[in-house]
Design an enzyme around this catalytic site. Structure first.
Site, PDB file in Angstrom:
ATOM      1  N   GLU A  23       0.884  -1.205  -0.123  1.00 10.97           N
ATOM      2  CA  GLU A  23      -0.036  -0.023   0.049  1.00 10.97           C
ATOM      3  C   GLU A  23       0.855   1.345  -0.034  1.00 10.97           C
ATOM      4  O   GLU A  23       0.417   2.365   0.330  1.00 10.97           O
ATOM      5  CB  GLU A  23      -1.108   0.161   1.279  1.00 10.97           C
ATOM      6  CG  GLU A  23      -2.144  -1.136   1.391  1.00 10.97           C
ATOM      7  CD  GLU A  23      -2.807  -1.289   2.425  1.00 10.97           C
ATOM      8  OE1 GLU A  23      -3.626  -0.391   2.536  1.00 10.97           O
ATOM      9  OE2 GLU A  23      -2.528  -2.039   3.289  1.00 10.97           O
ATOM     10  N   GLU A 270     -14.447  -5.685   9.201  1.00 12.51           N
ATOM     11  CA  GLU A 270     -12.943  -5.547   9.780  1.00 12.51           C
ATOM     12  C   GLU A 270     -12.730  -3.963  10.116  1.00 12.51           C
ATOM     13  O   GLU A 270     -13.435  -3.223  10.226  1.00 12.51           O
ATOM     14  CB  GLU A 270     -12.082  -5.609   8.519  1.00 12.51           C
ATOM     15  CG  GLU A 270     -12.230  -4.724   7.342  1.00 12.51           C
ATOM     16  CD  GLU A 270     -11.138  -4.950   6.362  1.00 12.51           C
ATOM     17  OE1 GLU A 270     -10.369  -4.183   6.012  1.00 12.51           O
ATOM     18  OE2 GLU A 270     -11.594  -6.126   5.607  1.00 12.51           O
ATOM     19  N   ASN A 272      -9.863  -1.017  10.537  1.00 15.53           N
ATOM     20  CA  ASN A 272      -8.648  -0.410   9.931  1.00 15.53           C
ATOM     21  C   ASN A 272      -8.072   0.883  10.909  1.00 15.53           C
ATOM     22  O   ASN A 272      -8.931   1.845  11.368  1.00 15.53           O
ATOM     23  CB  ASN A 272      -9.065   0.278   8.423  1.00 15.53           C
ATOM     24  CG  ASN A 272      -7.881   0.814   7.731  1.00 15.53           C
ATOM     25  OD1 ASN A 272      -7.096   1.316   8.205  1.00 15.53           O
ATOM     26  ND2 ASN A 272      -8.175   1.079   6.523  1.00 15.53           N
TER      27      ASN A 272
END
Length: 311
Positions: A23, A270, A272
């Site tokens: 990323e 999820e 982050n």
């Protein structure tokens, strides 16, 4: 950020960006947006591309704290957090434990299931012989590396042949691949900032799911904030997301993604702990609806480093 926190309390700030994860490019975009915002606000902020010499750069540069804008491995998983603690530099966001768990989708889900928080059933696939375990979940499935972000390596699969191909792709990024039961419904995200859940955003894409292209390349993705849910329902989902965030030890700021299925049941997906921070990212979007402009948001995130120590 409270009125009592002023820019000079932050001292010299290193904005950590880049790194060597998958990323990297998104991190550079986020980091440069944060750097510009801090400098506009009068903070003594400097860009630091996080390589192997990161700790020596920070020590030689006499930095007082770090604004972590590293996405993915090495920056979002507790590694850089632990290194910063070793040399005594306070940093933004979650600590080592919260970062490490939040980065690991499988362990995040294990904690949620242990606390009876709703999350889709999933299994880990570490080798081809384990594919039959995923078969038992039923199709369709969503396949994803357990420890990557930005939807890298993810795919929706409808059968065993597609599952094998998706596993091979995902395993290039992480030896631990998650096969998760597909949830048909609407996708939302909740941004968390200093114990406050910001307005939910509903994500809409003509693609099969909110993948890398939908996030960063396609012009067909729509973002709805306000999200259109009744106030009471939105408040309940915000409460659920705060619980989910705290359950994995995450603190300071971040995001929790969730789905609402066709029966309006929520499913946590999820966490982050270092979301994107470009002008078009989701956390700034939610903050804007809450009346917090980008520069204010960046200062409030930087203020979370004050909890890690004092100059």
């Amino acid at each position: 950020m409270t009125a009592s926190v002023s820019q000079h309390h932050f001292g010299k700030v290193a904005v950590l960006m880049g790194g060597d994860s998958a990323e990297r490019e998104i991190s550079l975009r986020s980091g440069n947006a944060v750097l510009s915002a801090l400098q506009r606000s009068g903070v003594d902020a400097h860009s630091v591309d996080a390589g192997r010499d990161l700790l020596s750069i920070l020590e030689q540069g006499a930095f007082d704290r770090a604004f972590i804008m590293l996405h993915g491995r090495g920056g979002e998983d507790g590694v850089v957090q632990g290194a910063l603690e070793r040399i005594g530099i306070p940093y933004t966001g979650s600590n080592v434990l919260g970062s490490a768990i939040g980065m690991d989708k499988y362990r995040t889900k294990a904690i949620w299931r242990g606390l009876e928080l709703p999350t889709p059933e999933a299994v880990l696939i570490s080798e081809p012989s384990a594919l039959e375990v995923a078969d038992r979940l039923g199709y369709p499935l969503i396949i994803k590396p357990s420890r990557e972000g930005s939807s890298i390596g993810m795919a929706k699969v409808e059968n065993r042949e597609a599952l094998m191909q998706a596993w091979e792709t995902a395993s290039r990024y992480d030896g631990m691949v998650l096969a998760e039961r597909w949830i048909e419904g609407r996708e939302y995200t909740a941004a968390l900032l200093q114990d406050e859940a910001l307005p939910l955003i509903r994500l809409e894409t003509p693609r099969s799911f909110y993948d890398y292209e939908a996030k960063y390349q396609a012009d067909t993705t729509s973002y709805h904030c306000p999200c259109g849910l009744p106030a009471e329902q939105e408040a309940e989902l915000q409460r659920l997301c705060r619980l989910a965030f705290e359950a994995v030890g995450a603190t300071g700021w971040g995001r929790v993604d969730l789905m609402l299925d066709e029966q309006e049941r929520p499913w946590l997906i999820e966490v982050n702990t270092v979301p994107g921070m470009t002008d078009h990212s989701l956390v700034p979007m939610a903050a804007g609806v809450a009346g917090i402009d980008f520069d204010q948001l960046v200062l409030r995130i930087l203020a979370t480093s004050l909890e890690q120590g004092a100059v």
